[in-house]
Design an enzyme around this catalytic site. Structure first.
Site, mmCIF file in Angstrom:
data_model
loop_
_atom_site.group_PDB
_atom_site.id
_atom_site.type_symbol
_atom_site.label_atom_id
_atom_site.label_comp_id
_atom_site.label_asym_id
_atom_site.label_seq_id
_atom_site.Cartn_x
_atom_site.Cartn_y
_atom_site.Cartn_z
ATOM 1 C CE LYS A 106 6.051 1.832 1.077
ATOM 2 N NZ LYS A 106 4.756 2.503 1.343
HETATM 3 C C1 LIG Z 1 3.732 2.566 0.452
HETATM 4 C C2 LIG Z 1 2.367 2.863 0.999
HETATM 5 C C3 LIG Z 1 1.178 2.574 0.276
HETATM 6 C C4 LIG Z 1 1.200 2.026 -1.139
HETATM 7 O O1 LIG Z 1 1.658 0.703 -1.182
HETATM 8 P P1 LIG Z 1 2.113 0.039 -2.576
HETATM 9 O O2 LIG Z 1 2.697 -1.250 -2.200
HETATM 10 O O3 LIG Z 1 3.145 1.001 -3.157
HETATM 11 O O4 LIG Z 1 0.916 -0.061 -3.447
HETATM 12 C C5 LIG Z 1 -0.039 2.817 0.888
HETATM 13 N N1 LIG Z 1 -0.109 3.358 2.127
HETATM 14 C C6 LIG Z 1 0.994 3.656 2.844
HETATM 15 C C7 LIG Z 1 0.843 4.262 4.186
HETATM 16 C C8 LIG Z 1 2.278 3.424 2.322
HETATM 17 O O5 LIG Z 1 3.369 3.731 3.049
#
Ligand SMILES: *Cc1c(COP(=O)(O)O)cnc(C)c1O
Length: 476
Positions: A120
């Site tokens: 993120k």
């Molecule tokens: C947010 C997240 C996901 C999922 O991603 P999306 O964009 O919501 O599909 C997968 N793995 C981790 C470690 C995350 O923080």
């Protein structure tokens, strides 16, 4: 470039106009009115570029209302080796998203080398810089209000700390996060970061955010904004690393690759879908879910049935524990031929707590055109995959990446490199690593002992008026 709503009843907007907002006024999600196409000569030129230069090339196709030189500065100061320095030993941090080859044709794309060790950061760091730029131009300020059970909140805080015009109010469930996660967030001492530990569960925190956002007068008066995963700029930023990963995994632009994406809210894989629509040679997008398999069910059967919150499983890949996939409407808009009327009728059911079923329709027959396949993983698969990857390749992967790897291995094709997106580092989910491998994952030296740092957090009852009061008093 203009942005239109998936539900067709909102005025087209420019990038900066939708940057600070959330849903379109008609309840839909914004998407570009067309996907810019990359040519063979674009790909040839882009293959040589640094991450920041590539990000500028990709993003400037979507962001046409920020002067090019300003956009270049913004991405240049976002994608630095200093910010994304937590990569594997022997890696080159300047790659920003280095590729680790496990064996010929099987790779990990490291997306979790930023300040909070989850993917993120890739988009949120850009968002922080874009917010500061646009707010300053407009002489405005914003109060970002969010609820988090871990990754999103910390990524938002590390992106927004110290940004002019931005204050962050982040609600987290008191006592429900790991000591490491708490330390990551609560040890931030920046004046513009306000951590609020709510007595209750994540859903109680989420309900407060919804209640505050539904108070239109309060929302306008205190300029309440959000940075959740439906934010278009987050999706746009994520398109870049599909290009970078493609170039790192291939030697010529005639090759095709597959990406496997651990998925929850469909934000990450939505960016892959858009990269593919732009003409990046992606053979397949492999969507991996955990026990919360609402998306796997859709791609296998055509039935989209969001679950009740009480039906959501609490798993060892918790950042994928979702009951409905908030970005999924973007993909369905394309799948149904960009017909907003169809999207409105499908989401009339979803918004009323129901489901829809595209099984047997022409739309599902079209699915193959989009290269999407899916699979699911569970706790036992996750442990076994973490163990296998450790034994075979001496590489430690986190629980979410393990879900992606498990499903990726079911879809390998001869001659097509498989790139598994690494969405977090193992240390963030240490308990499960210990269960799988019997040892504690290492952490970056500067994060040793962060649990002992002084913490700045207010513990509060799950009370909407009390939270509004804190916002009104600027966290005092
Ligand atoms: C947010 C997240 C996901 C999922 O991603 P999306 O964009 O919501 O599909 C997968 N793995 C981790 C470690 C995350 O923080």
């Amino acid at each position: 470039m203009h942005y239109i709503s998936t539900r067709g009843h909102a005025e087209p907007q420019t990038f900066c106009d939708i940057l600070l907002g959330g849903l379109a006024p008609d309840g839909g999600l914004y998407l570009p009115d067309h996907y810019p196409q990359v040519t063979a000569s674009d790909l040839a030129a882009w293959r040589q570029l640094s991450y920041a230069d590539l990000a500028f090339e990709v993003l400037s196709r979507f962001i046409t209302d920020i002067p090019a030189e300003d956009l270049r500065d913004i991405v240049g100061s976002t994608y630095t080796a200093q910010t994304y320095k937590h990569c594997r030993p022997a890696c080159n941090a300047a790659d920003i998203t280095p590729l680790t080859t496990l064996e010929p044709g099987l790779h990990l794309l490291e997306l979790s080398n930023g300040p909070t060790l989850a993917f993120k950061d890739m988009a949120m760091q850009l968002l922080g810089n874009l917010f500061e730029y646009v707010l300053e131009k407009r002489g405005e300020t914003i109060n970002i209000l969010g609820a988090t059970s871990g990754d999103t909140g910390s990524a938002a805080e590390y992106a927004m700390r110290g940004k002019k015009g931005v204050r962050v109010f982040m609600l987290s469930p008191h006592g429900k996060m790991s000591a490491f996660q708490r330390a990551q967030m609560y040890s931030l001492q920046d004046a513009n970061i306000c951590n609020i530990a709510v007595e209750g569960m994540f859903d109680d925190a989420q309900d407060i955010v919804k209640a505050v956002s539904n108070d239109a007068a309060f929302k306008a008066r205190y300029k309440i904004g959000a940075v959740n995963s439906i934010n278009w700029a987050r999706v746009a930023a994520q398109i870049v690393y599909y290009f970078k990963g493609y170039f790192e995994a291939t030697t010529s632009n005639t090759e095709r690759v597959a990406f496997s994406v651990p998925s929850g809210n469909f934000g990450n894989i939505c960016a892959g879908h858009i990269a593919r629509m732009m003409g990046l040679p992606i053979e397949r997008l492999v969507l991996a879910t955990n026990e919360n398999d609402v998306l796997d069910e859709f791609f296998k059967t055509g039935l989209y049935r969001p679950r009740a919150t009480a039906e959501t499983h609490i798993t060892s890949s918790p950042s994928m524990d979702i009951s409905k996939a908030s970005n999924f409407e973007r993909f369905v808009f394309d799948l149904v031929g960009r017909d907003p009327e169809i999207v409105r009728s499908l989401w009339r059911n979803v918004d009323a707590g129901g489901a829809f079923d595209l099984g047997g329709t022409v739309h599902m027959a079209n699915l193959a055109k989009y290269g999407m396949v899916s699979g699911r993983s569970n706790h036992a698969n996750r442990l076994a995959t973490i163990q296998d990857v450790w034994k075979k390749y001496a590489t430690m992967i986190d629980t979410h990446t393990a879900d992606g790897m498990k499903v990726a291995l079911e879809y390998r094709q001869p001659g097509i490199p498989m790139v598994v997106l690494e969405t977090a580092q193992a240390v963030k989910f240490a308990e499960t690593i210990v269960e799988a491998l019997g040892c504690e994952p290492g952490r970056p030296a500067e994060m040793e002992g962060i649990e002992k740092l002084p913490q700045k957090v207010k513990v509060m009852a799950a009370d909407v008026e009390a939270i509004k009061g804190i916002i009104a008093r600027s966290c005092n």
